[in-house]
Design a protein around this motif. Sequence first.
Motif, PDB file in Angstrom:
ATOM      1  N   ALA A 297       0.832  -1.209   0.000  1.00  0.00           N
ATOM      2  CA  ALA A 297       0.000   0.000   0.000  1.00  0.00           C
ATOM      3  C   ALA A 297       0.864   1.255   0.000  1.00  0.00           C
ATOM      4  O   ALA A 297       0.576   2.227  -0.715  1.00  0.00           O
ATOM      5  CB  ALA A 297      -0.919  -0.007   1.220  1.00  0.00           C
ATOM      6  N   GLU A 298       1.933   1.267   0.804  1.00  0.00           N
ATOM      7  CA  GLU A 298       2.787   2.446   0.878  1.00  0.00           C
ATOM      8  C   GLU A 298       3.604   2.634  -0.393  1.00  0.00           C
ATOM      9  O   GLU A 298       3.851   3.773  -0.814  1.00  0.00           O
ATOM     10  CB  GLU A 298       3.719   2.327   2.090  1.00  0.00           C
ATOM     11  CG  GLU A 298       2.983   2.419   3.437  1.00  0.00           C
ATOM     12  CD  GLU A 298       3.901   2.188   4.620  1.00  0.00           C
ATOM     13  OE1 GLU A 298       5.060   1.748   4.404  1.00  0.00           O
ATOM     14  OE2 GLU A 298       3.463   2.434   5.763  1.00  0.00           O
ATOM     15  N   ALA A 299       4.031   1.533  -1.011  1.00  0.00           N
ATOM     16  CA  ALA A 299       4.833   1.631  -2.231  1.00  0.00           C
ATOM     17  C   ALA A 299       3.977   2.023  -3.431  1.00  0.00           C
ATOM     18  O   ALA A 299       4.467   2.684  -4.358  1.00  0.00           O
ATOM     19  CB  ALA A 299       5.550   0.310  -2.505  1.00  0.00           C
ATOM     20  N   GLY A 300       2.720   1.607  -3.456  1.00  0.00           N
ATOM     21  CA  GLY A 300       1.842   1.966  -4.564  1.00  0.00           C
ATOM     22  C   GLY A 300       1.956   1.086  -5.778  1.00  0.00           C
ATOM     23  O   GLY A 300       1.222   1.271  -6.744  1.00  0.00           O
ATOM     24  N   SER A 301       2.859   0.119  -5.746  1.00  0.00           N
ATOM     25  CA  SER A 301       2.978  -0.817  -6.862  1.00  0.00           C
ATOM     26  C   SER A 301       3.670  -2.079  -6.366  1.00  0.00           C
ATOM     27  O   SER A 301       4.452  -2.040  -5.408  1.00  0.00           O
ATOM     28  CB  SER A 301       3.773  -0.215  -8.025  1.00  0.00           C
ATOM     29  OG  SER A 301       5.158  -0.254  -7.767  1.00  0.00           O
ATOM     30  N   LEU A 302       3.393  -3.192  -7.027  1.00  0.00           N
ATOM     31  CA  LEU A 302       4.028  -4.457  -6.650  1.00  0.00           C
ATOM     32  C   LEU A 302       5.518  -4.433  -6.958  1.00  0.00           C
ATOM     33  O   LEU A 302       6.324  -5.023  -6.232  1.00  0.00           O
ATOM     34  CB  LEU A 302       3.347  -5.623  -7.371  1.00  0.00           C
ATOM     35  CG  LEU A 302       1.926  -5.959  -6.919  1.00  0.00           C
ATOM     36  CD1 LEU A 302       1.368  -7.116  -7.748  1.00  0.00           C
ATOM     37  CD2 LEU A 302       1.902  -6.319  -5.444  1.00  0.00           C
ATOM     38  N   THR A 303       5.884  -3.751  -8.028  1.00  0.00           N
ATOM     39  CA  THR A 303       7.292  -3.698  -8.395  1.00  0.00           C
ATOM     40  C   THR A 303       8.113  -2.991  -7.316  1.00  0.00           C
ATOM     41  O   THR A 303       9.152  -3.497  -6.855  1.00  0.00           O
ATOM     42  CB  THR A 303       7.471  -2.952  -9.736  1.00  0.00           C
ATOM     43  OG1 THR A 303       6.740  -3.640 -10.754  1.00  0.00           O
ATOM     44  CG2 THR A 303       8.941  -2.900 -10.129  1.00  0.00           C
ATOM     45  N   ARG A 304       7.646  -1.822  -6.884  1.00  0.00           N
ATOM     46  CA  ARG A 304       8.381  -1.093  -5.846  1.00  0.00           C
ATOM     47  C   ARG A 304       8.339  -1.841  -4.518  1.00  0.00           C
ATOM     48  O   ARG A 304       9.322  -1.875  -3.781  1.00  0.00           O
ATOM     49  CB  ARG A 304       7.805   0.312  -5.693  1.00  0.00           C
ATOM     50  CG  ARG A 304       8.169   1.248  -6.842  1.00  0.00           C
ATOM     51  CD  ARG A 304       7.858   2.694  -6.502  1.00  0.00           C
ATOM     52  NE  ARG A 304       6.415   2.936  -6.406  1.00  0.00           N
ATOM     53  CZ  ARG A 304       5.658   3.280  -7.438  1.00  0.00           C
ATOM     54  NH1 ARG A 304       6.196   3.412  -8.648  1.00  0.00           N
ATOM     55  NH2 ARG A 304       4.357   3.493  -7.291  1.00  0.00           N
ATOM     56  N   ALA A 305       7.204  -2.440  -4.197  1.00  0.00           N
ATOM     57  CA  ALA A 305       7.092  -3.190  -2.947  1.00  0.00           C
ATOM     58  C   ALA A 305       8.032  -4.392  -2.936  1.00  0.00           C
ATOM     59  O   ALA A 305       8.652  -4.693  -1.915  1.00  0.00           O
ATOM     60  CB  ALA A 305       5.650  -3.644  -2.736  1.00  0.00           C
ATOM     61  N   ALA A 306       8.140  -5.072  -4.078  1.00  0.00           N
ATOM     62  CA  ALA A 306       9.050  -6.222  -4.161  1.00  0.00           C
ATOM     63  C   ALA A 306      10.489  -5.796  -3.906  1.00  0.00           C
ATOM     64  O   ALA A 306      11.251  -6.491  -3.217  1.00  0.00           O
ATOM     65  CB  ALA A 306       8.918  -6.889  -5.531  1.00  0.00           C
ATOM     66  N   THR A 307      10.871  -4.650  -4.452  1.00  0.00           N
ATOM     67  CA  THR A 307      12.227  -4.138  -4.227  1.00  0.00           C
ATOM     68  C   THR A 307      12.450  -3.846  -2.746  1.00  0.00           C
ATOM     69  O   THR A 307      13.493  -4.203  -2.177  1.00  0.00           O
ATOM     70  CB  THR A 307      12.452  -2.860  -5.048  1.00  0.00           C
ATOM     71  OG1 THR A 307      12.288  -3.162  -6.441  1.00  0.00           O
ATOM     72  CG2 THR A 307      13.849  -2.309  -4.806  1.00  0.00           C
ATOM     73  N   LEU A 308      11.478  -3.211  -2.107  1.00  0.00           N
ATOM     74  CA  LEU A 308      11.609  -2.878  -0.687  1.00  0.00           C
ATOM     75  C   LEU A 308      11.672  -4.126   0.186  1.00  0.00           C
ATOM     76  O   LEU A 308      12.381  -4.146   1.206  1.00  0.00           O
ATOM     77  CB  LEU A 308      10.430  -2.002  -0.251  1.00  0.00           C
ATOM     78  CG  LEU A 308      10.387  -0.584  -0.842  1.00  0.00           C
ATOM     79  CD1 LEU A 308       9.052   0.087  -0.502  1.00  0.00           C
ATOM     80  CD2 LEU A 308      11.545   0.251  -0.312  1.00  0.00           C
ATOM     81  N   LEU A 309      10.945  -5.170  -0.214  1.00  0.00           N
ATOM     82  CA  LEU A 309      10.901  -6.396   0.581  1.00  0.00           C
ATOM     83  C   LEU A 309      12.004  -7.372   0.215  1.00  0.00           C
ATOM     84  O   LEU A 309      12.162  -8.411   0.880  1.00  0.00           O
ATOM     85  CB  LEU A 309       9.537  -7.080   0.382  1.00  0.00           C
ATOM     86  CG  LEU A 309       8.335  -6.313   0.950  1.00  0.00           C
ATOM     87  CD1 LEU A 309       7.035  -6.930   0.440  1.00  0.00           C
ATOM     88  CD2 LEU A 309       8.364  -6.329   2.473  1.00  0.00           C
ATOM     89  N   GLY A 310      12.768  -7.060  -0.825  1.00  0.00           N
ATOM     90  CA  GLY A 310      13.838  -7.954  -1.246  1.00  0.00           C
ATOM     91  C   GLY A 310      13.344  -9.230  -1.894  1.00  0.00           C
ATOM     92  O   GLY A 310      13.968 -10.285  -1.781  1.00  0.00           O
ATOM     93  N   LEU A 311      12.209  -9.135  -2.593  1.00  0.00           N
ATOM     94  CA  LEU A 311      11.621 -10.293  -3.251  1.00  0.00           C
ATOM     95  C   LEU A 311      11.546 -10.061  -4.751  1.00  0.00           C
ATOM     96  O   LEU A 311      11.521  -8.917  -5.218  1.00  0.00           O
ATOM     97  CB  LEU A 311      10.201 -10.553  -2.716  1.00  0.00           C
ATOM     98  CG  LEU A 311      10.041 -10.871  -1.223  1.00  0.00           C
ATOM     99  CD1 LEU A 311       8.560 -10.898  -0.878  1.00  0.00           C
ATOM    100  CD2 LEU A 311      10.708 -12.187  -0.881  1.00  0.00           C
TER     101      LEU A 311
END
Length: 320
Positions: free
Chosen positions: A15-29
């Motif tokens: 939700a905070e990243a606004g996209s799965l791509t950015r969230a994946a980068t933040l989560l290291g996945l």
Amino acid sequence: MELELRHLRTIRTIAEAGSLTRAATLLGLAQPALSAQLRRIERALGGALFERGRHGVRATALGELVLERTRIVLPAVSELQQEAVRFARARQEPERLRLRLGGTHGPLLGALVDRLAEAVPGATVTTRASWSERELAGLLAEGRLDFALAGTCGSAAPPDATHLVWREIAVDPVFVMLPAGHPLAAAAEVELSALAGEDWAVVPGDGCFADCFTAACARAGFAARRMYETDTASCVHLVQVGRAVGLCRATFPTTPGITTLPLAGTPLVWRHVLGWHPAAQAPDTAATVLAEARSAHAGAAARSDSYAHWLAGNDQPAGA
């Protein structure tokens, strides 16, 4: 699949990243792995949490409900962990007392360790240094430090003053560091305006000191030409070689090739403070550490010839 805290953190990150791509980068996945995990979470919760679009993701009504609960659950669990650590620390037996001290740059942390070794000979003392007062406050809140030496500019409040206890150790004038060969090095004090053409060196911090310095320069009729924000050793080197003049606390130790002098009119002051979490420390332990911190500061002031001269001329005790 049973819902776990890590799943809530994943939802919050998306939700905070606004996209799965950015969230994946933040989560290291990898993104496919995150997408698969999200599908499993959505099945466990009974519906889609996010709508996918060309411009990213947006929470559905169910997603908003889950996010609302997540904003309550995650901080509550984090606070529970912190309270548990503080409770365990507070119940340690006195003969096994361990003191974890944090501090910003400056001579006081080492002096405090030395004094505590004499005052509480059975204690195990460890240290952690940081330029960030906010980081130290966070470590106190998390139960990862017992006490922190920090500082504030003027009368500014220390970080997280609502939850932490902060007690004043001393208030010092801010001095200027000049190379020994500087034309003003022999003066008793220096007008800030006399340094208008200089470059400056200062150690970093996340309080308001930089803004207060800028305001003091403006009152003196100039804007600082260039500011080097770096560690103490680099500041000292830049001053020694004549590349800059520095700002320092009045207790700054005597250093070859450098003269420390007061600024006329004391346009800047620095307040030394000691902080701790009230639920984690016994009153007598806090009183001992605070008393030794004040003694450490008095010793540092006595070892500084320039500060001793300033105190004598202003008829004040050290740290007043």
